[in-house]
Design an enzyme around this catalytic site. Structure first.
Site, PDB file in Angstrom:
ATOM      1  N   THR A 192       7.082   3.627   0.050  1.00  0.00           N
ATOM      2  CA  THR A 192       6.254   2.556  -1.171  1.00  0.00           C
ATOM      3  C   THR A 192       6.075   3.432  -2.257  1.00  0.00           C
ATOM      4  OG1 THR A 192       4.536   1.334  -1.473  1.00  0.00           O
ATOM      5  CG2 THR A 192       4.218   3.080   0.061  1.00  0.00           C
ATOM      6  N   ASP A 193       6.167   2.652  -3.398  1.00  0.00           N
ATOM      7  CA  ASP A 193       5.711   2.898  -4.839  1.00  0.00           C
ATOM      8  C   ASP A 193       4.384   3.316  -4.778  1.00  0.00           C
ATOM      9  OD1 ASP A 193       4.900   0.479  -4.666  1.00  0.00           O
ATOM     10  OD2 ASP A 193       5.799  -0.509  -6.460  1.00  0.00           O
ATOM     11  N   GLU A 194       3.579   2.830  -3.860  1.00  0.00           N
ATOM     12  CA  GLU A 194       2.046   3.089  -3.727  1.00  0.00           C
ATOM     13  C   GLU A 194       1.564   4.583  -3.769  1.00  0.00           C
ATOM     14  OE1 GLU A 194      -0.595   0.517  -1.978  1.00  0.00           O
ATOM     15  OE2 GLU A 194       0.681  -1.169  -2.324  1.00  0.00           O
ATOM     16  N   TYR A 202      -4.119   2.944   2.653  1.00  0.00           N
ATOM     17  CA  TYR A 202      -2.744   2.781   3.021  1.00  0.00           C
ATOM     18  C   TYR A 202      -1.779   3.838   2.348  1.00  0.00           C
ATOM     19  CZ  TYR A 202       1.719   0.357   2.441  1.00  0.00           C
ATOM     20  OH  TYR A 202       3.098   0.350   2.350  1.00  0.00           O
ATOM     21  N   LYS A 237       0.791   6.745   3.935  1.00  0.00           N
ATOM     22  CA  LYS A 237       2.238   6.436   3.573  1.00  0.00           C
ATOM     23  C   LYS A 237       2.618   8.115   2.945  1.00  0.00           C
ATOM     24  CE  LYS A 237       4.980   3.522   4.049  1.00  0.00           C
ATOM     25  NZ  LYS A 237       5.809   3.235   5.423  1.00  0.00           N
TER      26      LYS A 237
HETATM   27  P1  NAD Z   1       5.048  -5.927   8.128  1.00  0.00           P
HETATM   28  O1  NAD Z   1       3.376  -5.478   8.218  1.00  0.00           O
HETATM   29  O2  NAD Z   1       5.250  -7.222   8.085  1.00  0.00           O
HETATM   30  O3  NAD Z   1       5.582  -5.430   9.496  1.00  0.00           O
HETATM   31  C1  NAD Z   1       5.214  -4.045  10.184  1.00  0.00           C
HETATM   32  C2  NAD Z   1       5.809  -4.199  11.621  1.00  0.00           C
HETATM   33  O4  NAD Z   1       5.596  -2.839  12.146  1.00  0.00           O
HETATM   34  C3  NAD Z   1       5.185  -5.402  12.363  1.00  0.00           C
HETATM   35  O5  NAD Z   1       6.336  -5.862  13.127  1.00  0.00           O
HETATM   36  C4  NAD Z   1       4.388  -4.499  13.502  1.00  0.00           C
HETATM   37  O6  NAD Z   1       4.324  -5.275  14.714  1.00  0.00           O
HETATM   38  C5  NAD Z   1       5.160  -3.208  13.430  1.00  0.00           C
HETATM   39  N1  NAD Z   1       4.265  -2.111  13.920  1.00  0.00           N
HETATM   40  C6  NAD Z   1       2.804  -1.911  13.521  1.00  0.00           C
HETATM   41  N2  NAD Z   1       2.456  -0.565  14.088  1.00  0.00           N
HETATM   42  C7  NAD Z   1       3.502  -0.162  15.164  1.00  0.00           C
HETATM   43  C8  NAD Z   1       3.480   0.718  16.020  1.00  0.00           C
HETATM   44  N3  NAD Z   1       2.380   1.551  16.338  1.00  0.00           N
HETATM   45  N4  NAD Z   1       4.638   0.822  16.860  1.00  0.00           N
HETATM   46  C9  NAD Z   1       5.739  -0.053  16.961  1.00  0.00           C
HETATM   47  N5  NAD Z   1       5.667  -1.128  15.814  1.00  0.00           N
HETATM   48  C10 NAD Z   1       4.381  -1.125  14.736  1.00  0.00           C
HETATM   49  O7  NAD Z   1       5.386  -4.806   7.029  1.00  0.00           O
HETATM   50  P2  NAD Z   1       6.516  -5.038   5.937  1.00  0.00           P
HETATM   51  O8  NAD Z   1       5.912  -5.572   4.586  1.00  0.00           O
HETATM   52  O9  NAD Z   1       7.664  -5.549   6.503  1.00  0.00           O
HETATM   53  O10 NAD Z   1       6.791  -3.278   5.830  1.00  0.00           O
HETATM   54  C11 NAD Z   1       7.577  -2.604   6.257  1.00  0.00           C
HETATM   55  C12 NAD Z   1       7.580  -1.343   5.774  1.00  0.00           C
HETATM   56  O11 NAD Z   1       8.045  -1.197   4.392  1.00  0.00           O
HETATM   57  C13 NAD Z   1       6.422  -0.640   5.957  1.00  0.00           C
HETATM   58  O12 NAD Z   1       6.687   0.952   6.203  1.00  0.00           O
HETATM   59  C14 NAD Z   1       5.924  -0.606   4.500  1.00  0.00           C
HETATM   60  O13 NAD Z   1       4.940   0.424   4.013  1.00  0.00           O
HETATM   61  C15 NAD Z   1       6.975  -0.591   3.555  1.00  0.00           C
HETATM   62  N6  NAD Z   1       7.019  -1.116   2.253  1.00  0.00           N
HETATM   63  C16 NAD Z   1       6.551  -2.566   2.258  1.00  0.00           C
HETATM   64  C17 NAD Z   1       6.538  -3.161   0.863  1.00  0.00           C
HETATM   65  C18 NAD Z   1       6.312  -4.611   0.831  1.00  0.00           C
HETATM   66  O14 NAD Z   1       6.045  -5.004  -0.399  1.00  0.00           O
HETATM   67  N7  NAD Z   1       6.055  -5.509   1.806  1.00  0.00           N
HETATM   68  C19 NAD Z   1       6.988  -2.523  -0.150  1.00  0.00           C
HETATM   69  C20 NAD Z   1       7.375  -1.093   0.170  1.00  0.00           C
HETATM   70  C21 NAD Z   1       7.449  -0.454   1.152  1.00  0.00           C
HETATM   71  O1  TDX Z   2      -5.739 -12.395  -2.151  1.00  0.00           O
HETATM   72  C1  TDX Z   2      -5.281 -11.606  -3.113  1.00  0.00           C
HETATM   73  N1  TDX Z   2      -5.428 -11.493  -4.394  1.00  0.00           N
HETATM   74  C2  TDX Z   2      -4.992 -10.822  -5.226  1.00  0.00           C
HETATM   75  O2  TDX Z   2      -5.098 -10.495  -6.417  1.00  0.00           O
HETATM   76  C3  TDX Z   2      -4.186 -10.497  -2.610  1.00  0.00           C
HETATM   77  C4  TDX Z   2      -3.938 -10.330  -1.106  1.00  0.00           C
HETATM   78  C5  TDX Z   2      -3.741  -9.836  -3.569  1.00  0.00           C
HETATM   79  N2  TDX Z   2      -4.017  -9.455  -4.945  1.00  0.00           N
HETATM   80  C6  TDX Z   2      -3.632  -8.757  -5.949  1.00  0.00           C
HETATM   81  C7  TDX Z   2      -3.495  -7.402  -5.500  1.00  0.00           C
HETATM   82  C8  TDX Z   2      -2.312  -6.477  -5.950  1.00  0.00           C
HETATM   83  O3  TDX Z   2      -2.569  -6.327  -7.420  1.00  0.00           O
HETATM   84  O4  TDX Z   2      -2.027  -8.935  -5.688  1.00  0.00           O
HETATM   85  C9  TDX Z   2      -1.232  -7.703  -6.007  1.00  0.00           C
HETATM   86  C10 TDX Z   2      -0.491  -7.621  -4.544  1.00  0.00           C
HETATM   87  O5  TDX Z   2      -1.295  -7.519  -3.620  1.00  0.00           O
HETATM   88  P1  TDX Z   2      -0.870  -7.155  -1.958  1.00  0.00           P
HETATM   89  O6  TDX Z   2       0.312  -8.324  -1.778  1.00  0.00           O
HETATM   90  O7  TDX Z   2      -1.721  -6.843  -1.192  1.00  0.00           O
HETATM   91  O8  TDX Z   2       0.415  -5.833  -2.306  1.00  0.00           O
HETATM   92  P2  TDX Z   2       0.009  -4.332  -2.733  1.00  0.00           P
HETATM   93  O9  TDX Z   2      -1.414  -4.158  -2.722  1.00  0.00           O
HETATM   94  O10 TDX Z   2       0.577  -4.192  -4.224  1.00  0.00           O
HETATM   95  O11 TDX Z   2       1.057  -3.696  -1.875  1.00  0.00           O
HETATM   96  C11 TDX Z   2       2.215  -3.966  -1.516  1.00  0.00           C
HETATM   97  O12 TDX Z   2       3.075  -3.283  -2.215  1.00  0.00           O
HETATM   98  C12 TDX Z   2       3.676  -1.986  -1.739  1.00  0.00           C
HETATM   99  C13 TDX Z   2       2.462  -4.115   0.012  1.00  0.00           C
HETATM  100  O13 TDX Z   2       1.543  -4.951   0.759  1.00  0.00           O
HETATM  101  C14 TDX Z   2       2.766  -2.612   0.630  1.00  0.00           C
HETATM  102  O14 TDX Z   2       3.150  -2.804   1.997  1.00  0.00           O
HETATM  103  C15 TDX Z   2       3.786  -1.827  -0.297  1.00  0.00           C
HETATM  104  O15 TDX Z   2       3.923  -0.627   0.234  1.00  0.00           O
END
Ligand code: NAD
Ligand code: TDX
Length: 336
Positions: free
Chosen positions: A125-127, A150, A154
């Site tokens: 992730t960018d975070e 988090y 990562k």
């Molecule tokens: P999500 O929370 O929707 O899904 C995570 C999945 O992992 C779930 O199905 C969960 O059951 C499974 N899981 C959790 N712990 C586990 C374990 N111990 N063993 C096996 N499975 C397990 O997450 P997402 O948003 O789909 O993100 C997927 C990946 O992409 C993550 O690694 C996250 O860091 C990365 N990512 C997400 C975003 C975003 O915006 N959502 C952006 C950049 C990177």
């Molecule tokens: O209720 C809310 N109100 C609000 O203002 C929530 C849930 C979030 N926010 C803000 C926080 C952030 O500035 O919105 C922005 C986005 O929040 P999230 O959806 O929680 O994402 P973020 O914290 O940016 O992280 C996400 O991007 C990188 C994903 O959850 C991560 O898994 C990924 O790695």
């Protein structure tokens, strides 16, 4: 090819499995998932009986099970999505996040070392880069400066993955993507939470003054980037993946209300997230120039499509918001 996807029952993993099954008639997809609160087999209902898809219920921290899955399925490539993915939950308590994201990744790496993988793609992730001011973008050489538990978990995993390449020659690639949105995203995350609350005429909780900025990318553009990295990414490399769509949170929330013809009086400014990162923005020129990938979906188009997906799949998110999610919502937002 036999591809093991960890966390395939989550948001991005389920979109990725469907994307790959549609495009590659010779590849088998094995989905290894623990089914935590975020894992939902409903996300893959349409492919559950697909002849080239298999589900394995398991925890990536279980070394014997991970080793057996790699061996039994003659896995060539691992795409590692499994993680505790929500920043707010990691702030409420970090132990699960550290266990899965750090320990789980190390278990996978140990198992991968003993197998004959051609690629191990670590989805990050960018975070991991921390927070930006009003100028500049993250490149692959930006120093890691994770701010939330988090993000720190990562970043730790990224470093382990790269160390296994350096020390053992494991064929790894690390991808770092910006904020995803699209179908099947769990409604704890900003965009689906805002959509679901607006549809329910409930307040939209905007943290702080709403001026934090995220770089949004449609989940299918992220899937296409991983597909590109899987086929042509250079071993040992890190690739940033961004959407070129920086938006302020408040503007996104307003646009959602506008699309649903709901009043702005639903906006509720609530106490800020502790340590809230101000701005993320990705420089994706490496993957764009080297591998010829580009995001295709404009944010405005993608958001409208996503809103209409949530309108058409109310049964999917209602089952979630009426379940244990209720307790989470209460703990996170009541009296905030
Ligand atoms: P999500 O929370 O929707 O899904 C995570 C999945 O992992 C779930 O199905 C969960 O059951 C499974 N899981 C959790 N712990 C586990 C374990 N111990 N063993 C096996 N499975 C397990 O997450 P997402 O948003 O789909 O993100 C997927 C990946 O992409 C993550 O690694 C996250 O860091 C990365 N990512 C997400 C975003 C975003 O915006 N959502 C952006 C950049 C990177
Ligand atoms: O209720 C809310 N109100 C609000 O203002 C929530 C849930 C979030 N926010 C803000 C926080 C952030 O500035 O919105 C922005 C986005 O929040 P999230 O959806 O929680 O994402 P973020 O914290 O940016 O992280 C996400 O991007 C990188 C994903 O959850 C991560 O898994 C990924 O790695």
């Amino acid at each position: 090819m036999n591809i093991l996807v960890t966390g395939g029952a989550g948001f991005i993993g389920s979109n990725f499995i469907r994307y790959m099954l549609e495009r590659y008639p010779d590849d088998r997809m094995v989905n290894l998932d623990k089914l935590t609160y975020a894992g939902n087999l409903e996300n893959l209902k349409d492919v559950a009986a697909h002849p080239r898809y298999q589900f394995v219920h398991g925890d990536i921290c279980d070394a014997a099970m991970v080793q057996a899955s790699l061996k039994r399925n003659e896995i060539d490539i691992v795409v590692h999505f499994a993680a505790e993915s929500h920043v707010d939950r990691s702030i409420m308590g970090a132990s699960e996040c550290v266990r899965t994201n750090v320990l789980g990744t190390s278990v996978l790496l140990e198992a991968a070392k003993e197998s004959k993988l051609t690629k191990f793609i670590h989805v990050s992730t960018d975070e991991v880069y921390g927070s930006l001011g009003s100028e500049g973008r993250f490149s692959e050489s930006t120093p890691l400066h994770p701010n939330s538990p988090y993000a720190a978990s990562k970043a730790s995993a990224d470093l382990l993955v790269l160390a296994y390449h350096h020390t053992f020659g494991l064929p790894v690639v690390v991808t770092r993507c910006s904020n995803n949105y699209g179908p099947y995203q769990f409604p704890e995350k900003f965009i689906p939470l805002m959509i679901v609350n607006a549809l329910n005429d409930k307040p939209l909780p905007v943290y702080g003054d709403g001026s934090n900025v995220r770089d949004w990318i449609h989940v299918l553009d992220h899937c296409a980037a991983i597909d590109t990295v899987l086929h042509t990414g250079r071993i040992g490399s890190v690739y940033n993946i961004g959407g070129n769509s920086e938006r302020k949170n408040l503007d996104v929330a307003k646009r959602i209300l506008q699309s649903l013809a709901k009043p702005e009086s639903l906006l509720a400014f609530v106490k800020d997230r502790p340590g809230h990162d101000r701005r993320y923005a990705m420089d994706s020129s490496k993957i764009e120039d080297e591998l010829r990938w580009r995001p295709r979906m404009s944010f405005e188009e993608g958001l409208v499509e996503t809103i209409s997906w949530y309108q058409q799949h109310a049964d999917w998110w209602q089952r979630i918001v009426n379940g244990e999610y209720k307790d989470y919502y209460k703990a996170m937002y009541e009296g905030r």
